[in-house]
Design a protein around this motif. Structure first.
Motif, PDB file in Angstrom:
ATOM      1  N   THR A 109      -5.593  -3.903  -9.060  1.00 33.94           N
ATOM      2  CA  THR A 109      -5.486  -2.496  -9.435  1.00 33.94           C
ATOM      3  C   THR A 109      -6.523  -2.193 -10.506  1.00 33.94           C
ATOM      4  OG1 THR A 109      -3.113  -2.559  -9.022  1.00 33.94           O
ATOM      5  CG2 THR A 109      -3.949  -0.698 -10.305  1.00 33.94           C
ATOM      6  N   SER A 126       6.058  -5.601  -9.050  1.00 34.53           N
ATOM      7  CA  SER A 126       5.109  -4.519  -8.832  1.00 34.53           C
ATOM      8  C   SER A 126       4.559  -4.033 -10.164  1.00 34.53           C
ATOM      9  CB  SER A 126       5.811  -3.367  -8.109  1.00 34.53           C
ATOM     10  OG  SER A 126       5.070  -2.169  -8.190  1.00 34.53           O
ATOM     11  N   ALA A 150       0.827  -1.211   0.000  1.00 33.70           N
ATOM     12  CA  ALA A 150       0.000   0.000   0.000  1.00 33.70           C
ATOM     13  C   ALA A 150       0.861   1.261   0.000  1.00 33.70           C
ATOM     14  CB  ALA A 150      -0.937  -0.004   1.203  1.00 33.70           C
ATOM     15  N   GLN A 151       2.036   1.194   0.628  1.00 31.07           N
ATOM     16  CA  GLN A 151       2.933   2.359   0.631  1.00 31.07           C
ATOM     17  C   GLN A 151       3.403   2.705  -0.782  1.00 31.07           C
ATOM     18  OE1 GLN A 151       6.193   2.191   3.426  1.00 31.07           O
ATOM     19  NE2 GLN A 151       4.901   1.396   5.081  1.00 31.07           N
ATOM     20  N   PHE A 152       3.380   1.708  -1.658  1.00 29.51           N
ATOM     21  CA  PHE A 152       3.790   1.929  -3.042  1.00 29.51           C
ATOM     22  C   PHE A 152       2.577   2.046  -3.971  1.00 29.51           C
ATOM     23  CE2 PHE A 152       7.581   0.009  -1.143  1.00 29.51           C
ATOM     24  CZ  PHE A 152       8.550   0.904  -1.566  1.00 29.51           C
ATOM     25  N   GLY A 153       1.424   2.364  -3.395  1.00 29.71           N
ATOM     26  CA  GLY A 153       0.228   2.599  -4.200  1.00 29.71           C
ATOM     27  C   GLY A 153      -0.429   1.350  -4.733  1.00 29.71           C
ATOM     28  N   GLU A 154      -0.176   0.192  -4.081  1.00 25.39           N
ATOM     29  CA  GLU A 154      -0.763  -1.065  -4.541  1.00 25.39           C
ATOM     30  C   GLU A 154      -1.430  -1.800  -3.373  1.00 25.39           C
ATOM     31  OE1 GLU A 154       1.787  -2.629  -8.209  1.00 25.39           O
ATOM     32  OE2 GLU A 154       3.027  -2.385  -6.422  1.00 25.39           O
ATOM     33  N   ASN A 160       3.671  -0.897 -10.348  1.00 26.00           N
ATOM     34  CA  ASN A 160       3.934   0.544 -10.285  1.00 26.00           C
ATOM     35  C   ASN A 160       5.404   0.925 -10.240  1.00 26.00           C
ATOM     36  OD1 ASN A 160       1.216   1.031 -10.170  1.00 26.00           O
ATOM     37  ND2 ASN A 160       1.133   1.508  -7.990  1.00 26.00           N
ATOM     38  N   ARG A 189     -11.292   3.012 -13.443  1.00 24.36           N
ATOM     39  CA  ARG A 189     -11.104   4.223 -12.649  1.00 24.36           C
ATOM     40  C   ARG A 189     -11.967   5.366 -13.172  1.00 24.36           C
ATOM     41  NH1 ARG A 189      -5.607   2.477 -12.568  1.00 24.36           N
ATOM     42  NH2 ARG A 189      -5.085   3.830 -14.329  1.00 24.36           N
TER      43      ARG A 189
END
Length: 389
Positions: free
Chosen positions: A374, A325, A211-215, A327, A380
């Motif tokens: 994602t 990842s 989550a810290q890396f946007g995932e 991202n 989105r």
């Protein structure tokens, strides 16, 4: 402040992280592994110990077969004995209409290496006379088996250390950043570790780092329920588990050569993630006793001498997060194995080492990509429009 550097930093010292450290060192990569508590303390060291392939998602069997090939080479591979026994694994059912489901699985091309044999009726009870009369059929996997989970992660960590990996226990990660192409991991005691590639194998805590890396991923945590009986004469070499859609009927057991019968299944507990504590659920242990009497009537008078739990990460589709990842370049994941990661452990370590070292892997892991959680750009846009309206 000194920055301790390596080619790869691994966060999480369970079986996946320890095996990855070992195989990365085999490939010549320098490795630092950081574990908040002790190696193999949570899911890796307290699970049932099933080294089974049958019953898995068919798309996971390629990975399971790669791992099975490594299990066969122990202890030669890591110079340690994990008490692996290729004892056979039996998946039984209580209903006639469940037998065709076992047959369909056995007939799938992906399951060819398992050499599954379906038993039913009189043939079943001749082959396994100790099973209760409610058992109607079963699928036998002759090459599967079991091992001792308490030994596995520490053994791989020792082997990795002998090859030159740096293993840091009692080392909690406070922050992870990527700056100028390099990851910097800062620990709660102020130390810093750096690498161009980062592997997160933090089990039930993996989603906090992703989550810290946007995932972020919808990971849930559960405590498996285990029990072990007093030792009795060794007579049940085959691992046996019940195939059922009714949760309270889920039960599995294995007998070890010392004579104890290890039991798992049934209701899970909710662990205390803040204090990192897992709890035994009394109703689950009582249910296990009832289900064991149904499956194996001869155990009715045995004494339970110990019960325990652990902390496991589960995802909604019962598949792990494994691979690069979506991202961040140089970031990799292997966590959330949904209570069935023990058999996969060596294979996961080998695959992740290959992927990190070469940029690709010969084993299919695409179904486990974190990108499945994602939203696509189209999704989105739809969600944004919905919120706007």
């Amino acid at each position: 402040m000194t920055l301790h550097k390596a080619d790869v930093v691994i966060v999480g010292g369970g079986l996946m992280g320890s095996a990855a450290a070992f195989f990365l060192r085999q490939r010549g990569q320098s490795v630092i592994l950081l574990e908040r508590d002790q190696i193999g303390q949570y899911a890796s060291g307290v699970n049932f110990g099933n080294v089974r392939r049958q019953g898995r998602f068919l798309g996971q069997l390629e990975l399971a077969n790669r791992s099975w090939a490594l299990w066969k080479r122990l202890p030669e591979l890591i110079d340690d004995d994990l008490e692996f026994i290729a004892s056979g694994h039996m998946r039984v059912c209580y209903r006639e209409d469940e037998i065709p489901e076992l047959e369909a699985y056995a007939a799938a091309p992906e399951a060819a290496q398992l050499d599954l044999k379906i038993y039913r009726g009189a043939e079943l009870h001749q082959r396994f006379p100790f099973l209760g009369p409610d058992v109607k059929g079963g699928s036998y996997a002759p090459h599967d088996g079991h091992a001792n989970p308490r030994l596995a992660a520490p053994a791989f960590a020792r082997a990795a250390r002998r090859l030159g990996a740096r293993i840091e226990e009692q080392t909690e990660v406070a922050e992870v950043q990527k700056i100028a192409g390099e990851f910097t991991v800062t620990t709660t005691d102020g130390r810093q570790f750096g690498a161009e590639r980062l592997l997160i194998t933090a089990g039930a805590w993996g989603q906090k780092l992703s989550a810290q890396f946007g995932e972020p991923v919808p990971l849930d945590t559960n405590g498996p329920q285990m029990a072990v009986t007093e030792p009795v004469p060794y007579a049940l070499p085959t691992v046996i588990g019940v195939y059922t859609k009714i949760p309270e009927e889920v039960i599995y057991f294995r007998q070890i050569p010392r004579g104890n019968i290890i039991i798992g299944g049934g209701y899970r507990s909710k662990p205390d993630m803040l204090n990192r504590r897992a709890y035994v659920e009394p109703r689950s242990i009582l249910n296990q006793m009832d289900q064991m009497r149904r499956l194996l009537p001869g155990v009715g008078n045995l004494n339970i001498i110990r019960v325990w739990s652990g902390i496991e990460g589960y995802l909604p589709d019962s598949l792990p997060v494994m691979g690069p990842s979506g991202n961040v370049d140089g970031l990799y994941y292997a966590f959330g194995f949904c209570g069935h990661g023990f058999q996969l452990g060596p294979g996961v370590g080998d695959v992740m080492a290959e992927l990190i070292s070469t940029g690709s892997t010969s084993t299919s892991i695409e179904p486990f990509s974190i990108r499945r959680f994602t939203p696509s750009a189209e999704q989105r846009t739809t969600e944004q429009r919905s919120r706007a309206s």
